[in-house]
Design an enzyme around this catalytic site. Structure first.
Site, PDB file in Angstrom:
ATOM      1  N   HIS A   1       0.857  -1.172   0.000  1.00  0.00           N
ATOM      2  CA  HIS A   1       0.000   0.000   0.000  1.00  0.00           C
ATOM      3  C   HIS A   1       0.896   1.225   0.000  1.00  0.00           C
ATOM      4  O   HIS A   1       2.064   1.168   0.425  1.00  0.00           O
ATOM      5  CB  HIS A   1      -0.892   0.018   1.243  1.00  0.00           C
ATOM      6  CG  HIS A   1      -1.958  -1.035   1.238  1.00  0.00           C
ATOM      7  ND1 HIS A   1      -2.923  -1.107   0.265  1.00  0.00           N
ATOM      8  CD2 HIS A   1      -2.226  -2.057   2.093  1.00  0.00           C
ATOM      9  CE1 HIS A   1      -3.742  -2.119   0.520  1.00  0.00           C
ATOM     10  NE2 HIS A   1      -3.334  -2.719   1.629  1.00  0.00           N
TER      11      HIS A   1
ATOM     12  N   CYS B   1      -0.446   2.447  -4.431  1.00  0.00           N
ATOM     13  CA  CYS B   1      -1.233   3.663  -4.642  1.00  0.00           C
ATOM     14  C   CYS B   1      -0.331   4.880  -4.423  1.00  0.00           C
ATOM     15  O   CYS B   1       0.657   4.829  -3.691  1.00  0.00           O
ATOM     16  CB  CYS B   1      -2.410   3.724  -3.681  1.00  0.00           C
ATOM     17  SG  CYS B   1      -3.617   2.396  -3.894  1.00  0.00           S
TER      18      CYS B   1
END
Length: 476
Positions: free
Chosen positions: A283, A326
């Site tokens: 992430h 991301c």
């Protein structure tokens, strides 16, 4: 579709084309990648209807998708074979195109066979397309024989959340495993002098850090990255085939990632190889990625660790980075293309470093004569970094969590490296990855992620073309 046209389609494919499909059906079912691009191409040619496309994409394994597509094709008219071959080329499955279009020494005999629809999952798994009950019955195909898909072991069934079911239905294929195509001696000899030196064996060291499971106490907002384990295995395989020594680390804290990278930078093996690869999968936010403890590792620190001052053994050698994470919170829902010719609007940013004189640099590896100043290098150069998403963009869940194929970016990077690295430099490979990502859409009907988009990008301070010259070793 009117009845007359329907009957014309039922007349079906030319016999020679039927035989070509039948002859190669075993290989097609095992190796064909049936994804959104291929299906959309066949729909654009009016070979598949919307309902056919949905029934194909609703299948839960690569073999079942291929199997269902190959059931439809012979009944879709005389153009179906040529359209299918064109779709193979458009989706860069050239090896299957060549297989279908090569002349056989002799054709096998047609054997009538009864094809049985594979048993569907029980109802109740939300987020999936469920096949109409009429299609669960047996259908007889008199003149088209295909092997049945291999029966897979049925795992113990458990209740799934809506999100999990959606993830499973998006891209449940296995990653492409076509062998990396080799560079030819002629290509190497004609390009090696204008590109980075790339003939050491191994080509370099590769580090893959993949965070899949996060500490629920320290990082309660970071969900497990289902499919992340597929990505790191895909990267391990493709870079091993490209002759890199690959090390994979999974589920590290931010400090663990920092220590791992520091140790990797200090490895003396960098002296004798021609490049290095670093892949970070987690992430993330703009400019940083998460450790399993919810703490951030800044990407600028990562790049600095490999610059000319901090990693002198890699000076003037290409340093390759791939970031699957991301870079913000904004999800790309896509924009409808206006009528007219297709246009591309990929910005190209060209950075020209002016030759600036400065003070002495004690870290330069290159030596001159005692009476002359040493050659100077910029602080950071010879790097290329591919990002799975644009700055500020959140990777669509539909693109991120494909539990059998992994993420879109790693899928397309893997495919393009395997098929194109033989004669394409890395910057152009990344452009092709961008193009393929641009054309993809999330498939999750009934959810906010249906038809979601993603856009990858790359940055480069490479100073020459970077060819990997796969499987080529110069003869001395």
């Amino acid at each position: 579709m009117n009845v007359r046209w329907s009957k014309m389609l039922e007349c079906g494919m030319l016999e020679r084309d039927r035989r070509a499909l039948r002859r190669r059906s075993n290989i097609l079912i095992k190796q064909l990648v049936v994804d959104e691009l291929l299906i959309q191409s066949l729909q654009a040619d009016d070979i598949l209807t919307e309902s056919m496309a949905e029934s194909i994409m609703a299948e839960q394994t690569s073999q079942k998708r291929s199997w269902r597509l190959l059931l439809f094709l012979p009944k879709r008219g005389p153009r179906a074979f040529s359209s299918f071959c064109s779709a193979l080329r458009e989706t860069e499955q050239q090896h299957l195109y060549d297989l279908l279009t090569q002349s056989p020494e002799k054709d096998g005999k047609d054997t009538p066979v009864e094809i049985i629809q594979p048993e569907e999952e029980p109802e109740g798994n939300t987020g999936r397309l469920v096949m109409p009950t009429t299609e669960k019955k047996r259908e007889r195909c008199v003149d088209y024989s295909l092997p049945l898909p291999t029966q897979e072991e049925i795992a113990a069934k458990r209740a799934r959340t809506h999100a999990e079911s959606m993830e499973f239905s998006l891209d449940a294929d296995s990653p492409i495993n076509t062998p990396v195509l080799p560079c030819t001696p002629d290509f190497y000899l004609s390009h090696c002098h204008q590109s980075y030196k790339m003939n050491s064996s191994p080509r370099g060291l590769a580090l893959v850090i993949s965070n899949v499971t996060f500490d629920p106490c320290a990082a309660p907002d970071l969900d497990p990255r289902k499919g992340g384990e597929v990505d790191d295995e895909v990267l391990r395989k493709v870079f091993t085939e490209l002759d890199y020594l690959v090390t994979v680390h999974r589920d590290l804290t931010a400090q663990g990632m920092r220590s791992c990278i520091e140790n990797f930078c200090r490895r003396p093996d960098h002296r004798t190889v021609d490049s290095c690869v670093v892949c970070l999968l987690s992430h993330g936010v703009d400019g940083a990625i998460y450790g399993t403890d919810g703490q951030l590792l800044q990407l600028d620190w990562v790049f600095k660790s490999f610059d000319n001052a901090h990693c002198p053994l890699l000076q003037n050698k290409p340093k390759i980075f791939f970031i699957q994470a991301c870079r913000g919170e904004e999800m790309d829902c896509g924009v409808e293309q206006i009528d007219g010719p297709a246009r591309t609007c990929s910005p190209c940013c060209e950075q020209l470093d002016a030759g600036r004189e400065g003070q002495g640099d004690a870290h330069s590896r290159q030596r001159g004569d005692m009476g002359r100043p040493r050659i100077k290098l910029p602080q950071r150069s010879d790097m290329i970094c591919g990002f799975a998403s644009l700055k500020g963009q959140r990777i669509c869940t539909a693109a991120m969590r494909n539990t059998k194929r992994g993420s879109w970016f790693i899928q397309e990077l893997n495919t393009t490296l395997r098929l194109q690295a033989r004669d394409t430099h890395l910057a152009d490979i990344m452009v092709q990855v961008n193009r393929r990502i641009k054309e993809r859409e999330g498939y999750a009907p009934g959810t906010a992620h249906h038809r979601c988009k993603e856009m990858s990008e790359f940055t480069s301070s490479l100073c020459k073309d970077l060819y990997l010259f796969p499987k080529y070793q110069p003869q001395y």
